[in-house]
Write a protein that holds these residues in place. Structure first.
Motif, PDB file in Angstrom:
ATOM      1  N   LEU A 115     -11.341 -21.202  92.997  1.00 26.74           N
ATOM      2  CA  LEU A 115     -10.336 -21.595  92.020  1.00 26.74           C
ATOM      3  C   LEU A 115      -9.759 -22.937  92.438  1.00 26.74           C
ATOM      4  O   LEU A 115      -9.317 -23.103  93.577  1.00 26.74           O
ATOM      5  CB  LEU A 115      -9.225 -20.540  91.962  1.00 26.74           C
ATOM      6  N   LYS A 116      -9.783 -23.897  91.525  1.00 27.10           N
ATOM      7  CA  LYS A 116      -9.178 -25.207  91.779  1.00 27.10           C
ATOM      8  C   LYS A 116      -7.663 -25.070  91.761  1.00 27.10           C
ATOM      9  O   LYS A 116      -7.108 -24.368  90.912  1.00 27.10           O
ATOM     10  CB  LYS A 116      -9.589 -26.218  90.692  1.00 27.10           C
ATOM     11  N   LEU A 117      -7.012 -25.758  92.710  1.00 27.33           N
ATOM     12  CA  LEU A 117      -5.559 -25.739  92.794  1.00 27.33           C
ATOM     13  C   LEU A 117      -5.013 -27.160  92.834  1.00 27.33           C
ATOM     14  O   LEU A 117      -5.727 -28.088  93.211  1.00 27.33           O
ATOM     15  CB  LEU A 117      -5.108 -25.010  94.070  1.00 27.33           C
ATOM     16  N   THR A 118      -3.751 -27.286  92.470  1.00 23.44           N
ATOM     17  CA  THR A 118      -3.094 -28.581  92.614  1.00 23.44           C
ATOM     18  C   THR A 118      -2.593 -28.704  94.056  1.00 23.44           C
ATOM     19  O   THR A 118      -2.528 -27.722  94.801  1.00 23.44           O
ATOM     20  CB  THR A 118      -1.890 -28.696  91.659  1.00 23.44           C
ATOM     21  N   GLU A 119      -2.214 -29.904  94.430  1.00 25.31           N
ATOM     22  CA  GLU A 119      -1.698 -30.120  95.779  1.00 25.31           C
ATOM     23  C   GLU A 119      -0.428 -29.311  96.023  1.00 25.31           C
ATOM     24  O   GLU A 119      -0.240 -28.742  97.090  1.00 25.31           O
ATOM     25  CB  GLU A 119      -1.437 -31.613  95.992  1.00 25.31           C
ATOM     26  N   LYS A 120       0.455 -29.238  95.027  1.00 21.94           N
ATOM     27  CA  LYS A 120       1.699 -28.468  95.173  1.00 21.94           C
ATOM     28  C   LYS A 120       1.400 -26.976  95.324  1.00 21.94           C
ATOM     29  O   LYS A 120       2.067 -26.284  96.090  1.00 21.94           O
ATOM     30  CB  LYS A 120       2.618 -28.674  93.955  1.00 21.94           C
ATOM     31  N   ILE A 151      20.574 -29.547  92.898  1.00 20.85           N
ATOM     32  CA  ILE A 151      19.982 -29.766  91.588  1.00 20.85           C
ATOM     33  C   ILE A 151      19.560 -28.417  90.993  1.00 20.85           C
ATOM     34  O   ILE A 151      18.892 -27.632  91.651  1.00 20.85           O
ATOM     35  CB  ILE A 151      18.738 -30.689  91.690  1.00 20.85           C
ATOM     36  N   GLU A 152      19.971 -28.153  89.764  1.00 26.34           N
ATOM     37  CA  GLU A 152      19.589 -26.916  89.081  1.00 26.34           C
ATOM     38  C   GLU A 152      18.230 -27.128  88.424  1.00 26.34           C
ATOM     39  O   GLU A 152      18.079 -27.958  87.543  1.00 26.34           O
ATOM     40  CB  GLU A 152      20.650 -26.558  88.023  1.00 26.34           C
ATOM     41  N   THR A 153      17.226 -26.396  88.892  1.00 28.11           N
ATOM     42  CA  THR A 153      15.889 -26.537  88.325  1.00 28.11           C
ATOM     43  C   THR A 153      15.129 -25.229  88.450  1.00 28.11           C
ATOM     44  O   THR A 153      15.391 -24.435  89.348  1.00 28.11           O
ATOM     45  CB  THR A 153      15.107 -27.677  89.019  1.00 28.11           C
ATOM     46  N   HIS A 154      14.213 -25.019  87.540  1.00 32.36           N
ATOM     47  CA  HIS A 154      13.355 -23.829  87.575  1.00 32.36           C
ATOM     48  C   HIS A 154      11.920 -24.205  87.903  1.00 32.36           C
ATOM     49  O   HIS A 154      10.994 -23.460  87.617  1.00 32.36           O
ATOM     50  CB  HIS A 154      13.429 -23.092  86.235  1.00 32.36           C
ATOM     51  N   THR A 155      11.740 -25.366  88.513  1.00 24.52           N
ATOM     52  CA  THR A 155      10.402 -25.861  88.852  1.00 24.52           C
ATOM     53  C   THR A 155       9.656 -24.878  89.751  1.00 24.52           C
ATOM     54  O   THR A 155       8.497 -24.566  89.510  1.00 24.52           O
ATOM     55  CB  THR A 155      10.494 -27.229  89.548  1.00 24.52           C
ATOM     56  N   VAL A 156      10.317 -24.407  90.792  1.00 21.19           N
ATOM     57  CA  VAL A 156       9.659 -23.504  91.739  1.00 21.19           C
ATOM     58  C   VAL A 156       9.234 -22.223  91.041  1.00 21.19           C
ATOM     59  O   VAL A 156       8.072 -21.798  91.162  1.00 21.19           O
ATOM     60  CB  VAL A 156      10.575 -23.194  92.945  1.00 21.19           C
ATOM     61  N   GLU A 157      10.148 -21.620  90.302  1.00 21.92           N
ATOM     62  CA  GLU A 157       9.815 -20.368  89.623  1.00 21.92           C
ATOM     63  C   GLU A 157       8.657 -20.551  88.650  1.00 21.92           C
ATOM     64  O   GLU A 157       7.746 -19.723  88.590  1.00 21.92           O
ATOM     65  CB  GLU A 157      11.029 -19.810  88.847  1.00 21.92           C
ATOM     66  N   THR A 158       8.666 -21.649  87.910  1.00 23.39           N
ATOM     67  CA  THR A 158       7.596 -21.924  86.943  1.00 23.39           C
ATOM     68  C   THR A 158       6.261 -22.118  87.650  1.00 23.39           C
ATOM     69  O   THR A 158       5.249 -21.551  87.239  1.00 23.39           O
ATOM     70  CB  THR A 158       7.945 -23.181  86.111  1.00 23.39           C
ATOM     71  N   HIS A 159       6.245 -22.912  88.723  1.00 24.12           N
ATOM     72  CA  HIS A 159       4.997 -23.156  89.451  1.00 24.12           C
ATOM     73  C   HIS A 159       4.461 -21.877  90.091  1.00 24.12           C
ATOM     74  O   HIS A 159       3.264 -21.624  90.044  1.00 24.12           O
ATOM     75  CB  HIS A 159       5.196 -24.240  90.521  1.00 24.12           C
TER      76      HIS A 159
END
Length: 187
Positions: A115-120, A151-159
């Motif tokens: 499975l290909k993955l992104t760097e993050k 900073i309020e973000t949902h980046t981690v949860e989404t990723h």
């Protein structure tokens, strides 16, 4: 760094030449003249390169010397380059549970499925795998995404949600990254 072993396979003339130069080489030179001895020898070695004048499809870490004669200094330079290539490839593999991550190709694999993955995604998996305890969203934001904690973000949860979905769809593994009350953890 582990000792580099150069195995000369069924090529006695080359072995005698390298044996004379042994004090000037940065690897051990070993001669093997049959397949069973070769199998036994490589079973106990981690860092090795097999030099032969004929290709053997069953062997890994092979260097075929086809164009003879060759300048001995160019030959030794080629051997050193081959050792570096093998070292680089070996360092690019990271085991995480039953999976292997190839950092060079950015893939995670298990049982011949890749499975290909992104760097993050790779960074997230590796960071989680190094922790014995659940990792908080704030810690992932700071350590993997380099975000400030205010900073309020949902980046981690989404990723992490998307990564878990990719792993489920590809490997049918719903429990690779588990969500705990105080963060995420790799089982």
């Amino acid at each position: 760094m582990s000792v580099q072993n150069l195995i000369i396979y069924k090529f006695k003339g080359l072995y005698h030449i390298l044996e004379e130069l042994n004090s000037d080489l940065n690897f051990n030179v070993i001669f093997v003249d049959n397949e069973s001895s070769l199998s036994e020898k490589i079973k106990n070695l981690n860092n090795f390169l097999i030099v032969s004048n004929k290709k053997n499809t069953d062997l890994k870490n092979q260097f075929i010397l086809e164009n003879e004669p060759i300048n001995i200094f160019k030959f030794i330079e080629k051997l050193n380059i081959e050792f570096l290539k093998h070292q680089f490839n070996n360092q690019s593999k990271v085991n995480v549970g039953s999976y292997v991550i190839d950092l060079n190709s950015r893939e995670i694999g298990s049982k011949n499925i890749k499975l290909k993955l992104t760097e993050k995604e790779i960074n997230t998996i590796i960071y989680l795998s190094k922790s014995n305890n659940p990792v908080s969203i704030e810690e992932l934001q700071e350590k993997v995404w380099s975000y400030q904690s205010d900073i309020e973000t949902h980046t981690v949860e989404t990723h992490v949600y998307r990564l878990r979905k990719k792993i489920l769809n590809t490997f049918n593994d719903n429990g690779f990254i588990v969500s705990k009350k105080n963060g995420y953890q790799i089982k």
